[in-house]
Design an enzyme around this catalytic site. Structure first.
Site, PDB file in Angstrom:
ATOM      1  N   HIS A  94       0.839  -1.207   0.000  1.00  0.00           N
ATOM      2  CA  HIS A  94       0.000   0.000   0.000  1.00  0.00           C
ATOM      3  C   HIS A  94       0.870   1.251   0.000  1.00  0.00           C
ATOM      4  O   HIS A  94       0.612   2.206  -0.742  1.00  0.00           O
ATOM      5  CB  HIS A  94      -0.897   0.053   1.253  1.00  0.00           C
ATOM      6  CG  HIS A  94      -1.945  -0.999   1.314  1.00  0.00           C
ATOM      7  ND1 HIS A  94      -2.141  -1.765   2.445  1.00  0.00           N
ATOM      8  CD2 HIS A  94      -2.869  -1.407   0.416  1.00  0.00           C
ATOM      9  CE1 HIS A  94      -3.138  -2.596   2.238  1.00  0.00           C
ATOM     10  NE2 HIS A  94      -3.600  -2.405   1.013  1.00  0.00           N
ATOM     11  N   LYS A 137     -17.774  -5.695   8.148  1.00  0.00           N
ATOM     12  CA  LYS A 137     -16.531  -6.420   8.368  1.00  0.00           C
ATOM     13  C   LYS A 137     -15.899  -6.001   9.691  1.00  0.00           C
ATOM     14  O   LYS A 137     -15.714  -4.824   9.942  1.00  0.00           O
ATOM     15  CB  LYS A 137     -15.597  -6.045   7.204  1.00  0.00           C
ATOM     16  CG  LYS A 137     -14.503  -6.985   6.902  1.00  0.00           C
ATOM     17  CD  LYS A 137     -13.839  -6.497   5.615  1.00  0.00           C
ATOM     18  CE  LYS A 137     -12.567  -7.244   5.329  1.00  0.00           C
ATOM     19  NZ  LYS A 137     -11.891  -6.721   4.157  1.00  0.00           N
ATOM     20  N   ARG A 151      -1.908  -6.479  -8.011  1.00  0.00           N
ATOM     21  CA  ARG A 151      -0.860  -7.428  -7.651  1.00  0.00           C
ATOM     22  C   ARG A 151      -0.812  -8.577  -8.630  1.00  0.00           C
ATOM     23  O   ARG A 151       0.239  -8.967  -9.111  1.00  0.00           O
ATOM     24  CB  ARG A 151      -1.100  -7.979  -6.243  1.00  0.00           C
ATOM     25  CG  ARG A 151      -0.983  -6.928  -5.163  1.00  0.00           C
ATOM     26  CD  ARG A 151      -1.495  -7.443  -3.854  1.00  0.00           C
ATOM     27  NE  ARG A 151      -2.926  -7.737  -4.027  1.00  0.00           N
ATOM     28  CZ  ARG A 151      -3.669  -8.385  -3.161  1.00  0.00           C
ATOM     29  NH1 ARG A 151      -3.157  -8.847  -2.058  1.00  0.00           N
ATOM     30  NH2 ARG A 151      -4.947  -8.587  -3.391  1.00  0.00           N
ATOM     31  N   SER A 203      -3.277  -7.336   3.059  1.00  0.00           N
ATOM     32  CA  SER A 203      -3.637  -7.149   4.468  1.00  0.00           C
ATOM     33  C   SER A 203      -4.154  -8.449   5.079  1.00  0.00           C
ATOM     34  O   SER A 203      -3.849  -8.767   6.221  1.00  0.00           O
ATOM     35  CB  SER A 203      -4.708  -6.059   4.613  1.00  0.00           C
ATOM     36  OG  SER A 203      -4.185  -4.810   4.271  1.00  0.00           O
TER      37      SER A 203
END
Length: 163
Positions: A17, A41, A90, A129
């Site tokens: 990040h 979440k 990614r 993460s």
């Protein structure tokens, strides 16, 4: 002025990040790091702590602002007068998802919002993460994945979550 928004949950923020943040800050006049408050979440860090950690990491940049938001990204973008979304990629699976979201955001914004996809640097292309949270869960070493300035914060939070 070209204002871009880099949205995400950043729970916790990773070296990947930070790489996207640093590189984006060079490209745009202003970068807003928009920390998503996802009520569905339960994360490792509350939204206020994520904003504070990221703010600490970017304090040396005069063109980066860190804020939280909830709701539709395109609605948030109007509030900061931004027309560009920055997303990091990614792997190929990220592209499929981000392409769909890009089309959705353009439609929702009446073609006023564009998405810029920035490729992850090779050395960070495998970091997420969720993988950092999994490593923490099994008491692994996260030093290669998280900015040094916040490692102790992340470890402390992880310990309090288990206790």
């Amino acid at each position: 002025m070209k204002i871009a928004v880099y949205p995400g949950s950043f729970d916790p923020i990773t070296l990947g990040h930070m790489d996207i943040i640093r590189r984006s800050a060079k490209v745009f006049d202003k970068l807003v790091v928009a920390v998503l408050c996802n009520v569905e979440k339960k994360g490792l860090f509350p939204i206020e702590e994520r904003v504070a950690m990221i703010s600490k990491l970017v304090e040396k940049y005069d063109n980066i602002e860190v804020v939280s938001f909830q709701g539709l990204l395109v609605d948030f973008m109007k509030t900061v007068d931004a027309q560009i979304i920055v997303k990091g990629l990614r792997v190929g699976l990220d592209f499929d998802y981000e392409l769909q979201m890009s089309h959705m955001n353009r439609k929702l914004s009446d073609d006023r919002v564009e998405t810029i996809l920035m490729m992850a640097s090779t050395e960070y292309s495998y970091i997420s993460s969720s993988s950092v949270r999994e490593i923490l869960h099994f008491k692994g070493d996260i030093r290669s994945f998280v900015p040094e300035e916040i490692i102790q914060d992340v470890l402390k939070k992880s310990e309090t979550m288990e206790g």
